[in-house]
Design an enzyme around this catalytic site. Structure first.
Site, PDB file in Angstrom:
ATOM      1  N   MET A   2       7.410 -37.246 -27.901  1.00 47.68           N
ATOM      2  CA  MET A   2       8.847 -37.148 -28.148  1.00 47.68           C
ATOM      3  C   MET A   2       9.458 -38.546 -28.293  1.00 47.68           C
ATOM      4  SD  MET A   2      10.513 -33.861 -26.329  1.00 47.68           S
ATOM      5  CE  MET A   2      10.741 -34.587 -24.716  1.00 47.68           C
ATOM      6  N   HIS A  15       1.434 -43.094 -23.339  1.00 46.13           N
ATOM      7  CA  HIS A  15       1.201 -42.602 -24.698  1.00 46.13           C
ATOM      8  C   HIS A  15       0.101 -43.408 -25.385  1.00 46.13           C
ATOM      9  CE1 HIS A  15       5.504 -41.425 -23.994  1.00 46.13           C
ATOM     10  NE2 HIS A  15       5.052 -40.277 -24.484  1.00 46.13           N
ATOM     11  N   SER A  24       9.154 -41.804 -19.723  1.00 48.38           N
ATOM     12  CA  SER A  24      10.303 -42.223 -20.532  1.00 48.38           C
ATOM     13  C   SER A  24      11.571 -42.262 -19.685  1.00 48.38           C
ATOM     14  CB  SER A  24      10.486 -41.263 -21.709  1.00 48.38           C
ATOM     15  OG  SER A  24       9.335 -41.280 -22.531  1.00 48.38           O
TER      16      SER A  24
END
Length: 254
Positions: free
Chosen positions: A29, A36, A185
């Protein structure tokens, strides 16, 4: 790295890739971090090509405010993908992903009732639906997900098995900051005081010798709002709130 904004363009391109070469997939996202990057690198080691996607999925947010506040860092994200050896990036818009208006959804009836499913009703319907769409678009041989979202990983693995999808789902280890706090995040939204509390959460939660009840008490004494600390599938899971910022974590017991 080739970027595909148009899904039809990607679908046509996907057909041109040799059936003799493997494709790994790590959906995201955005607002990427070291966690990631570890997924991209794992895919790169095991496949000829790696594809990622960048789509902030509105259907998995319980609160509109959370969706609005989710950091959008496209330029930095694309650089991390490129630096990590990603070959292709699917970058769709909401209209193309939900041309049906979210009328068709994927539901699960058991694991979705626990932990995140209890505290975020409808969240996993959105996750499973968008992941099903993305897997059907990417058509990967392997797909990579982080263990930080272990409940999500189990649900995706279960969905792939239930629908006879010929895709290997791979779980990759949680990547942590030097303090032990799992990369997320949401960490970017923490101010200095909140970050210190988040690091306290990571430290206290990772006391394997303590019971869930003892950890909840310690976290509460620190002023950290606890949603749950529970054990399932041989792992310990937690979700807490530091002011309005929600953090999750888990680890293997034993």
């Amino acid at each position: 790295m080739q970027i595909f904004h148009d899904l039809n363009e990607w679908v046509c391109f996907r057909k041109t890739l040799s059936t003799q070469l493997t494709l790994g997939f790590a959906p995201t996202m955005g607002n990427l971090h070291a966690g990631h990057a570890s997924l991209f690198l794992a895919s790169q080691k095991e496949n000829h090509y790696t594809v990622s996607s960048l789509f902030v999925n509105p259907t998995q947010f319980n609160q509109t405010e959370d969706f609005k506040l989710y950091p959008r860092t496209l330029e930095a994200d694309l650089k991390i993908m490129e630096d990590s050896g990603v070959d292709f990036c699917i970058l769709p818009n909401e209209q193309s992903m939900y041309a049906d208006g979210y009328n068709y959804q994927v539901h699960e009836q058991q694991l979705c009732q626990l932990m995140e499913g209890t505290h975020r009703p409808g969240h996993f319907n959105g996750v499973l639906t968008v992941v099903m769409k993305l897997l059907n678009l990417a058509k990967p041989h392997r797909a990579y997900f982080g263990e930080k979202d272990y409940q999500q990983y189990l649900l995706i693995q279960g969905m792939v098995n239930a629908f006879f999808m010929d895709i290997e789902i791979k779980a990759c280890p949680t990547i942590r900051e030097p303090s032990g706090l799992a990369y997320s995040s949401r960490n970017n939204r923490l101010n200095q005081e909140q970050k210190a509390l988040a690091e306290d959460f990571a430290r206290l939660f990772q006391q394997k010798e303590r019971t869930c009840e003892q950890i909840i008490k310690q976290l509460t004494q620190k002023g950290i709002a606890v949603e749950y600390v529970e054990e399932h599938h041989g792992r310990r899971f937690a979700a807490v709130r530091i002011d309005n910022i929600r953090l999750i974590d888990n680890y293997l017991l034993g």
